[in-house]
Design a protein around this motif. Structure first.
Motif, PDB file in Angstrom:
ATOM      1  N   ILE A  79     -15.134  79.186 108.694  1.00  0.00           N
ATOM      2  CA  ILE A  79     -13.781  78.842 108.266  1.00  0.00           C
ATOM      3  C   ILE A  79     -13.855  77.460 107.634  1.00  0.00           C
ATOM      4  N   THR A  80     -13.311  77.342 106.424  1.00  0.00           N
ATOM      5  CA  THR A  80     -13.312  76.061 105.723  1.00  0.00           C
ATOM      6  C   THR A  80     -11.886  75.539 105.649  1.00  0.00           C
ATOM      7  N   GLU A  81     -11.704  74.309 106.105  1.00  0.00           N
ATOM      8  CA  GLU A  81     -10.391  73.665 106.090  1.00  0.00           C
ATOM      9  C   GLU A  81     -10.532  72.267 105.511  1.00  0.00           C
ATOM     10  N   ARG A  82      -9.432  71.720 105.064  1.00  0.00           N
ATOM     11  CA  ARG A  82      -9.460  70.334 104.572  1.00  0.00           C
ATOM     12  C   ARG A  82      -9.636  69.400 105.763  1.00  0.00           C
ATOM     13  N   ALA A  83     -10.521  68.415 105.579  1.00  0.00           N
ATOM     14  CA  ALA A  83     -10.808  67.490 106.675  1.00  0.00           C
ATOM     15  C   ALA A  83     -11.010  66.079 106.130  1.00  0.00           C
ATOM     16  N   GLY A  84     -10.815  65.114 107.006  1.00  0.00           N
ATOM     17  CA  GLY A  84     -11.062  63.724 106.661  1.00  0.00           C
ATOM     18  C   GLY A  84     -12.544  63.402 106.786  1.00  0.00           C
ATOM     19  N   GLU A  85     -12.920  62.176 106.453  1.00  0.00           N
ATOM     20  CA  GLU A  85     -14.325  61.768 106.500  1.00  0.00           C
ATOM     21  C   GLU A  85     -14.876  61.738 107.926  1.00  0.00           C
ATOM     22  N   ASP A  86     -14.011  61.549 108.910  1.00  0.00           N
ATOM     23  CA  ASP A  86     -14.457  61.475 110.307  1.00  0.00           C
ATOM     24  C   ASP A  86     -14.641  62.845 110.955  1.00  0.00           C
ATOM     25  N   GLY A  87     -14.383  63.935 110.208  1.00  0.00           N
ATOM     26  CA  GLY A  87     -14.585  65.282 110.743  1.00  0.00           C
ATOM     27  C   GLY A  87     -13.348  65.872 111.379  1.00  0.00           C
ATOM     28  N   LYS A  88     -12.236  65.160 111.334  1.00  0.00           N
ATOM     29  CA  LYS A  88     -10.984  65.707 111.874  1.00  0.00           C
ATOM     30  C   LYS A  88     -10.273  66.496 110.780  1.00  0.00           C
ATOM     31  N   LEU A  89      -9.786  67.662 111.157  1.00  0.00           N
ATOM     32  CA  LEU A  89      -9.067  68.503 110.207  1.00  0.00           C
ATOM     33  C   LEU A  89      -7.670  67.963 109.975  1.00  0.00           C
ATOM     34  N   PHE A  90      -7.162  68.157 108.757  1.00  0.00           N
ATOM     35  CA  PHE A  90      -5.788  67.737 108.474  1.00  0.00           C
ATOM     36  C   PHE A  90      -4.805  68.683 109.167  1.00  0.00           C
ATOM     37  N   GLY A  91      -5.157  69.944 109.249  1.00  0.00           N
ATOM     38  CA  GLY A  91      -4.342  70.916 109.972  1.00  0.00           C
ATOM     39  C   GLY A  91      -5.072  71.303 111.237  1.00  0.00           C
ATOM     40  N   SER A  92      -5.077  72.592 111.531  1.00  0.00           N
ATOM     41  CA  SER A  92      -5.833  73.078 112.676  1.00  0.00           C
ATOM     42  C   SER A  92      -6.183  74.545 112.439  1.00  0.00           C
ATOM     43  N   VAL A  93      -7.167  75.024 113.179  1.00  0.00           N
ATOM     44  CA  VAL A  93      -7.561  76.429 113.118  1.00  0.00           C
ATOM     45  C   VAL A  93      -6.965  77.111 114.342  1.00  0.00           C
ATOM     46  N   THR A  94      -6.103  78.110 114.098  1.00  0.00           N
ATOM     47  CA  THR A  94      -5.423  78.799 115.187  1.00  0.00           C
ATOM     48  C   THR A  94      -6.046  80.175 115.415  1.00  0.00           C
ATOM     49  N   SER A  95      -5.571  80.865 116.427  1.00  0.00           N
ATOM     50  CA  SER A  95      -6.078  82.205 116.715  1.00  0.00           C
ATOM     51  C   SER A  95      -5.782  83.157 115.559  1.00  0.00           C
ATOM     52  N   LYS A  96      -4.675  82.945 114.857  1.00  0.00           N
ATOM     53  CA  LYS A  96      -4.346  83.777 113.695  1.00  0.00           C
ATOM     54  C   LYS A  96      -5.381  83.575 112.598  1.00  0.00           C
ATOM     55  N   ASP A  97      -5.762  82.334 112.339  1.00  0.00           N
ATOM     56  CA  ASP A  97      -6.785  82.051 111.326  1.00  0.00           C
ATOM     57  C   ASP A  97      -8.107  82.718 111.698  1.00  0.00           C
ATOM     58  N   ILE A  98      -8.448  82.679 112.975  1.00  0.00           N
ATOM     59  CA  ILE A  98      -9.711  83.260 113.440  1.00  0.00           C
ATOM     60  C   ILE A  98      -9.702  84.775 113.246  1.00  0.00           C
ATOM     61  N   THR A  99      -8.610  85.445 113.618  1.00  0.00           N
ATOM     62  CA  THR A  99      -8.558  86.905 113.479  1.00  0.00           C
ATOM     63  C   THR A  99      -8.575  87.328 112.016  1.00  0.00           C
ATOM     64  N   GLU A 100      -7.884  86.564 111.158  1.00  0.00           N
ATOM     65  CA  GLU A 100      -7.886  86.888 109.728  1.00  0.00           C
ATOM     66  C   GLU A 100      -9.288  86.732 109.141  1.00  0.00           C
ATOM     67  N   ALA A 101      -9.983  85.655 109.497  1.00  0.00           N
ATOM     68  CA  ALA A 101     -11.341  85.422 109.000  1.00  0.00           C
ATOM     69  C   ALA A 101     -12.299  86.490 109.535  1.00  0.00           C
ATOM     70  N   LEU A 102     -12.139  86.870 110.788  1.00  0.00           N
ATOM     71  CA  LEU A 102     -12.999  87.887 111.397  1.00  0.00           C
ATOM     72  C   LEU A 102     -12.829  89.233 110.677  1.00  0.00           C
ATOM     73  N   GLU A 103     -11.589  89.579 110.351  1.00  0.00           N
ATOM     74  CA  GLU A 103     -11.353  90.844 109.657  1.00  0.00           C
ATOM     75  C   GLU A 103     -11.864  90.787 108.221  1.00  0.00           C
ATOM     76  N   LYS A 104     -11.636  89.658 107.551  1.00  0.00           N
ATOM     77  CA  LYS A 104     -12.041  89.536 106.153  1.00  0.00           C
ATOM     78  C   LYS A 104     -13.562  89.467 106.001  1.00  0.00           C
ATOM     79  N   GLN A 105     -14.232  88.710 106.874  1.00  0.00           N
ATOM     80  CA  GLN A 105     -15.674  88.498 106.739  1.00  0.00           C
ATOM     81  C   GLN A 105     -16.503  89.612 107.358  1.00  0.00           C
ATOM     82  N   LYS A 106     -16.085  90.156 108.492  1.00  0.00           N
ATOM     83  CA  LYS A 106     -16.908  91.122 109.224  1.00  0.00           C
ATOM     84  C   LYS A 106     -16.269  92.496 109.371  1.00  0.00           C
ATOM     85  N   GLY A 107     -14.997  92.636 109.018  1.00  0.00           N
ATOM     86  CA  GLY A 107     -14.330  93.928 109.132  1.00  0.00           C
ATOM     87  C   GLY A 107     -13.964  94.309 110.557  1.00  0.00           C
TER      88      GLY A 107
END
Length: 149
Positions: A79-107
């Motif tokens: 999962i690629t998200e916008r992040a600052g130089e210190d490695g902190k994401l500007f937003g966050s990765v939620t369970s919805k993002d994880i399930t969408e990525a899992l379905e899109k990448q692995k089916g």
């Protein structure tokens, strides 16, 4: 009087159970309200057959869940998200993002409520996420969060 229950009845039994009740309760309540039928040989045999089929179905679902958990254990998603130089994401990765990525990448389709995240992911890195596939069966998904400028 023996009665085969057609639905769950509080303080009596669950659907498909063969219970012994007083004659009046069986005739005047359980049978009249279609919560049960008389416990003769045919109805008892039918109830036992249905219970066996239900147990078989539950075992098949459990085996499918175990296979899905093994598949999830061997899976890694990115999962690629916008992040600052210190490695902190500007937003966050939620369970919805994880399930969408899992379905899109692995089916693999999983309900977002089955993903167990204590808190949304807010840092770049490799994270193990638990996914519940069935009661008592968990899979560990590896999520690699990458930052982009």
């Amino acid at each position: 009087m023996k009665v085969v229950l057609l639905e769950n009845v509080k303080n009596v039994g669950n659907k498909g159970d063969i219970v012994e009740v007083k004659d009046g309760y069986g005739r005047n309540f359980l049978i009249k309200t279609n919560k049960g039928v008389i416990g003769n040989k045919e109805n008892i045999a039918k109830a036992e057959k249905e219970k066996a089929e239900e147990a078989k179905k539950l075992e098949e679902e459990r085996q499918e869940a175990i296979a899905l958990a093994k598949k999830i254990d061997q899976t890694e998603i990115n999962i690629t998200e916008r992040a600052g130089e210190d490695g902190k994401l500007f937003g966050s990765v939620t369970s919805k993002d994880i399930t969408e990525a899992l379905e899109k990448q692995k089916g693999i389709k999983v309900d977002k409520r089955k993903v167990e995240l204590e808190m949304p992911i807010r840092n770049v890195g490799r994270i193990e996420v638990k996914i519940k596939t069935h009661q008592g069966i968990m899979g560990n998904l590896t999520v690699v969060v990458k930052g982009e400028a």
